[in-house]
Design a protein around this motif. Sequence first.
Motif, PDB file in Angstrom:
ATOM      1  N   LEU A 102       0.834  -1.213   0.000  1.00 42.56           N
ATOM      2  CA  LEU A 102       0.000   0.000   0.000  1.00 42.56           C
ATOM      3  C   LEU A 102       0.862   1.252   0.000  1.00 42.56           C
ATOM      4  CD1 LEU A 102      -2.847  -0.948   2.512  1.00 42.56           C
ATOM      5  CD2 LEU A 102      -3.006  -0.753   0.018  1.00 42.56           C
ATOM      6  N   GLN A 103       1.903   1.240   0.814  1.00 38.73           N
ATOM      7  CA  GLN A 103       2.780   2.407   0.875  1.00 38.73           C
ATOM      8  C   GLN A 103       3.475   2.645  -0.461  1.00 38.73           C
ATOM      9  OE1 GLN A 103       4.996   1.151   4.351  1.00 38.73           O
ATOM     10  NE2 GLN A 103       3.889   2.616   5.644  1.00 38.73           N
ATOM     11  N   ALA A 104       3.868   1.579  -1.143  1.00 39.87           N
ATOM     12  CA  ALA A 104       4.496   1.723  -2.458  1.00 39.87           C
ATOM     13  C   ALA A 104       3.511   2.311  -3.472  1.00 39.87           C
ATOM     14  CB  ALA A 104       5.006   0.362  -2.947  1.00 39.87           C
ATOM     15  N   GLN A 105       2.218   2.082  -3.256  1.00 40.71           N
ATOM     16  CA  GLN A 105       1.182   2.642  -4.122  1.00 40.71           C
ATOM     17  C   GLN A 105       0.747   4.037  -3.673  1.00 40.71           C
ATOM     18  OE1 GLN A 105       0.527   0.769  -6.875  1.00 40.71           O
ATOM     19  NE2 GLN A 105       2.104  -0.460  -5.897  1.00 40.71           N
ATOM     20  N   GLN A 106       1.402   4.555  -2.639  1.00 42.02           N
ATOM     21  CA  GLN A 106       1.052   5.854  -2.049  1.00 42.02           C
ATOM     22  C   GLN A 106      -0.419   5.879  -1.642  1.00 42.02           C
ATOM     23  OE1 GLN A 106       2.343   8.976  -4.678  1.00 42.02           O
ATOM     24  NE2 GLN A 106       4.381   8.110  -4.885  1.00 42.02           N
ATOM     25  N   TYR A 107      -0.837   4.814  -0.995  1.00 41.36           N
ATOM     26  CA  TYR A 107      -2.228   4.641  -0.563  1.00 41.36           C
ATOM     27  C   TYR A 107      -2.306   4.915   0.928  1.00 41.36           C
ATOM     28  CZ  TYR A 107      -6.685   2.217   0.328  1.00 41.36           C
ATOM     29  OH  TYR A 107      -7.961   1.894   0.694  1.00 41.36           O
ATOM     30  N   ASP A 146     -13.067  -0.312  -4.107  1.00 37.06           N
ATOM     31  CA  ASP A 146     -11.701   0.031  -3.720  1.00 37.06           C
ATOM     32  C   ASP A 146     -10.806  -1.176  -4.000  1.00 37.06           C
ATOM     33  OD1 ASP A 146      -9.299   0.776  -2.633  1.00 37.06           O
ATOM     34  OD2 ASP A 146     -10.090   1.257  -0.652  1.00 37.06           O
ATOM     35  N   PRO A 147      -9.959  -1.085  -5.017  1.00 36.33           N
ATOM     36  CA  PRO A 147      -9.129  -2.237  -5.366  1.00 36.33           C
ATOM     37  C   PRO A 147      -8.042  -2.541  -4.337  1.00 36.33           C
ATOM     38  CG  PRO A 147      -8.500  -0.332  -6.668  1.00 36.33           C
ATOM     39  CD  PRO A 147      -9.731   0.059  -5.880  1.00 36.33           C
ATOM     40  N   PHE A 148      -7.855  -1.661  -3.366  1.00 34.97           N
ATOM     41  CA  PHE A 148      -6.790  -1.849  -2.390  1.00 34.97           C
ATOM     42  C   PHE A 148      -7.280  -2.358  -1.034  1.00 34.97           C
ATOM     43  CE2 PHE A 148      -5.078   1.203  -5.436  1.00 34.97           C
ATOM     44  CZ  PHE A 148      -3.885   0.597  -5.763  1.00 34.97           C
ATOM     45  N   THR A 149      -8.578  -2.544  -0.878  1.00 36.79           N
ATOM     46  CA  THR A 149      -9.100  -2.993   0.411  1.00 36.79           C
ATOM     47  C   THR A 149      -8.454  -4.293   0.861  1.00 36.79           C
ATOM     48  OG1 THR A 149     -11.218  -1.916   0.016  1.00 36.79           O
ATOM     49  CG2 THR A 149     -11.187  -3.618   1.691  1.00 36.79           C
ATOM     50  N   LYS A 150      -8.254  -5.223  -0.046  1.00 37.63           N
ATOM     51  CA  LYS A 150      -7.707  -6.528   0.336  1.00 37.63           C
ATOM     52  C   LYS A 150      -6.287  -6.430   0.887  1.00 37.63           C
ATOM     53  CE  LYS A 150      -6.473  -7.721  -4.428  1.00 37.63           C
ATOM     54  NZ  LYS A 150      -6.814  -8.624  -5.516  1.00 37.63           N
ATOM     55  N   TYR A 151      -5.637  -5.291   0.710  1.00 35.94           N
ATOM     56  CA  TYR A 151      -4.292  -5.111   1.249  1.00 35.94           C
ATOM     57  C   TYR A 151      -4.301  -4.426   2.612  1.00 35.94           C
ATOM     58  CZ  TYR A 151      -3.346  -6.311  -3.544  1.00 35.94           C
ATOM     59  OH  TYR A 151      -3.338  -6.955  -4.756  1.00 35.94           O
ATOM     60  N   ARG A 152      -5.489  -4.050   3.090  1.00 35.90           N
ATOM     61  CA  ARG A 152      -5.575  -3.468   4.432  1.00 35.90           C
ATOM     62  C   ARG A 152      -6.568  -4.213   5.315  1.00 35.90           C
ATOM     63  NH1 ARG A 152     -10.258  -0.446   4.509  1.00 35.90           N
ATOM     64  NH2 ARG A 152     -10.888   0.446   2.514  1.00 35.90           N
ATOM     65  N   ASP A 153      -7.241  -5.222   4.766  1.00 31.69           N
ATOM     66  CA  ASP A 153      -8.195  -5.980   5.583  1.00 31.69           C
ATOM     67  C   ASP A 153      -7.528  -7.240   6.145  1.00 31.69           C
ATOM     68  OD1 ASP A 153      -8.211  -7.922   3.580  1.00 31.69           O
ATOM     69  OD2 ASP A 153     -10.257  -7.505   2.923  1.00 31.69           O
ATOM     70  N   GLY A 154      -8.319  -8.137   6.700  1.00 29.72           N
ATOM     71  CA  GLY A 154      -7.780  -9.301   7.401  1.00 29.72           C
ATOM     72  C   GLY A 154      -7.564 -10.544   6.569  1.00 29.72           C
ATOM     73  N   ILE A 191     -13.819  -6.530   7.809  1.00 25.80           N
ATOM     74  CA  ILE A 191     -14.339  -5.786   6.665  1.00 25.80           C
ATOM     75  C   ILE A 191     -15.012  -6.799   5.744  1.00 25.80           C
ATOM     76  CG2 ILE A 191     -13.771  -4.299   4.708  1.00 25.80           C
ATOM     77  CD1 ILE A 191     -11.349  -3.330   6.377  1.00 25.80           C
ATOM     78  N   MET A 192     -16.333  -6.684   5.665  1.00 25.55           N
ATOM     79  CA  MET A 192     -17.132  -7.690   4.971  1.00 25.55           C
ATOM     80  C   MET A 192     -17.287  -7.401   3.481  1.00 25.55           C
ATOM     81  SD  MET A 192     -18.106  -9.674   7.532  1.00 25.55           S
ATOM     82  CE  MET A 192     -19.498 -10.582   6.923  1.00 25.55           C
ATOM     83  N   GLY A 193     -17.315  -6.164   3.123  1.00 26.17           N
ATOM     84  CA  GLY A 193     -17.513  -5.828   1.716  1.00 26.17           C
ATOM     85  C   GLY A 193     -17.153  -4.386   1.473  1.00 26.17           C
ATOM     86  N   GLU A 194     -16.691  -4.134   0.286  1.00 21.80           N
ATOM     87  CA  GLU A 194     -16.295  -2.781  -0.062  1.00 21.80           C
ATOM     88  C   GLU A 194     -16.857  -2.437  -1.429  1.00 21.80           C
ATOM     89  OE1 GLU A 194     -13.780  -5.404  -2.193  1.00 21.80           O
ATOM     90  OE2 GLU A 194     -14.115  -5.409  -0.045  1.00 21.80           O
ATOM     91  N   GLU A 195     -16.873  -1.169  -1.695  1.00 22.88           N
ATOM     92  CA  GLU A 195     -17.382  -0.682  -2.974  1.00 22.88           C
ATOM     93  C   GLU A 195     -16.224  -0.186  -3.823  1.00 22.88           C
ATOM     94  OE1 GLU A 195     -19.024   3.484  -3.971  1.00 22.88           O
ATOM     95  OE2 GLU A 195     -20.724   2.344  -3.173  1.00 22.88           O
TER      96      GLU A 195
END
Length: 165
Positions: free
Chosen positions: A84-89, A143-151, A137-141
């Motif tokens: 995420l940090q490399a993506q500046q997220y 955001d392609p990066f959610t899977k890199y900050r969820d469990g 985190i059950m679902g997101e709208e």
Amino acid sequence: MKKIIVVILLFLLVFPRFLFTEYFAEREMKMITTNYYQALIDEDYLTAFEMLYLYDANGRHPVDGTTLSNQEAKEFYMKKVAFLQAQQYKMKDFEITKIRYEDGHTAFLEMKVEVEQSGQRFEYAETVHVWEGKVWIMGEEKDPFTKYRDGRMNVDIPIAPVNGA
């Protein structure tokens, strides 16, 4: 007359417990979720990791958790954070917009999150459940990066491009 008084007293003793139980459960969910998202904003990723429900998403049911040890899971989560940090997220802001109940007692928090990626801000919606005292985190709208900050503990982490290359 005595029966009516007894019924009224029982009602007054029992009914508020249901109200307060729901109130305190909601309050705890909000507090846990708020602490998780604030840790992301503060870039306190070790705290965020400790507050996150970890699970494998490879055909196992998420409630079965992860097969990784805590140390392995922490190392994997920190690799996700490095991506995420490399993506500046970055997580910039969040708001709990609604509490939604399903089946009468299972609560989900509807969230609005604001993230920044490469200097551009995006707003997304996601759904959070608190499971075993941790944020799930059950679902997101979108955001392609959610899977890199969820469990989720078994996602592919791409080799991040070097900034400026």
